[in-house]
Design an enzyme around this catalytic site. Sequence first.
Site, short mmCIF file in Angstrom:
data_model
loop_
_atom_site.label_atom_id
_atom_site.label_comp_id
_atom_site.label_asym_id
_atom_site.label_seq_id
_atom_site.Cartn_x
_atom_site.Cartn_y
_atom_site.Cartn_z
N ASP A 91 0.86 -1.18 0.00
CA ASP A 91 0.00 0.00 0.00
C ASP A 91 0.90 1.23 0.00
O ASP A 91 1.57 1.51 1.00
CB ASP A 91 -0.90 0.02 1.25
CG ASP A 91 -2.01 -1.02 1.21
OD1 ASP A 91 -1.91 -1.97 0.42
OD2 ASP A 91 -2.96 -0.88 2.00
N LYS A 153 -6.98 3.46 -2.88
CA LYS A 153 -7.30 3.38 -1.45
C LYS A 153 -7.55 4.78 -0.92
O LYS A 153 -6.82 5.71 -1.24
CB LYS A 153 -6.15 2.70 -0.71
CG LYS A 153 -6.31 2.63 0.80
CD LYS A 153 -5.10 1.91 1.42
CE LYS A 153 -5.10 2.03 2.93
NZ LYS A 153 -3.92 1.36 3.55
N LYS A 182 -10.27 0.25 -2.05
CA LYS A 182 -10.08 -0.06 -0.64
C LYS A 182 -10.47 1.16 0.18
O LYS A 182 -9.94 2.26 -0.02
CB LYS A 182 -8.63 -0.45 -0.33
CG LYS A 182 -8.36 -0.71 1.15
CD LYS A 182 -6.94 -1.19 1.41
CE LYS A 182 -6.66 -1.31 2.91
NZ LYS A 182 -5.29 -1.81 3.18
#
Length: 223
Positions: A91, A153, A182
């Site tokens: 991430d 995300k 996400k």
Amino acid sequence: METKDILKTVDHTLLSTTATWEEIKVILDDAMTYQTASACIPASYVQRASEYVSGKLAICTVIGFPNGYSTTATKVFETKDAIQNGADEIDMVINLTDVKNGQYDKVEDEIRQIKEACQDHILKVIVETCNLTEAELIELCGVVTRSGADFIKTSTGFSTGGATFKDVETMAQHVGKNVKIKAAGGIASLEDAEKFISLGASRLGTSRIIKIIKNQTVEEGTY
């Protein structure tokens, strides 16, 4: 929605700067017990965690975290190091200074380089929605789509706000079919989790969901 189906979307997360190995182990054990998508932990624990779970759980870590303004070369090195140490998912945090300067080409190039460093591992791109205008978020949906990343995300959870329903709705409307969503930061209930999923999120970054379920298990005596 079945609780077990919600859990399959969860990246069970502990990114505290003071996290001990004993606390990380609890995260890993709970993630394996409740069969979450992954455990998301600091990069310094990746190798030990990977050895501990021994292939029974995907290990996720963060790159350029939480501010995102380290150089691309630094983020690429971090990524390669994390993968070498056993990370299954990355991430990364984008450089918001580039966004505010309108340099979306630089943001896209950086994501491309990090995706290349990821090889065949999953890459999620944290855009920190609480710091974006709606126009910037829409533009970044296009950037992430073109970059080849796997996910967009919402948040690090370390800024002024986390995921909102509106942000996820906007992402779902503007990302390409190759990009998943996400939602992370501030997901405080099973109802919130189910709502984010219904709006288009296929991953949830949270530690609270398992805490809620563990409390329910204690009260009801079952899981």
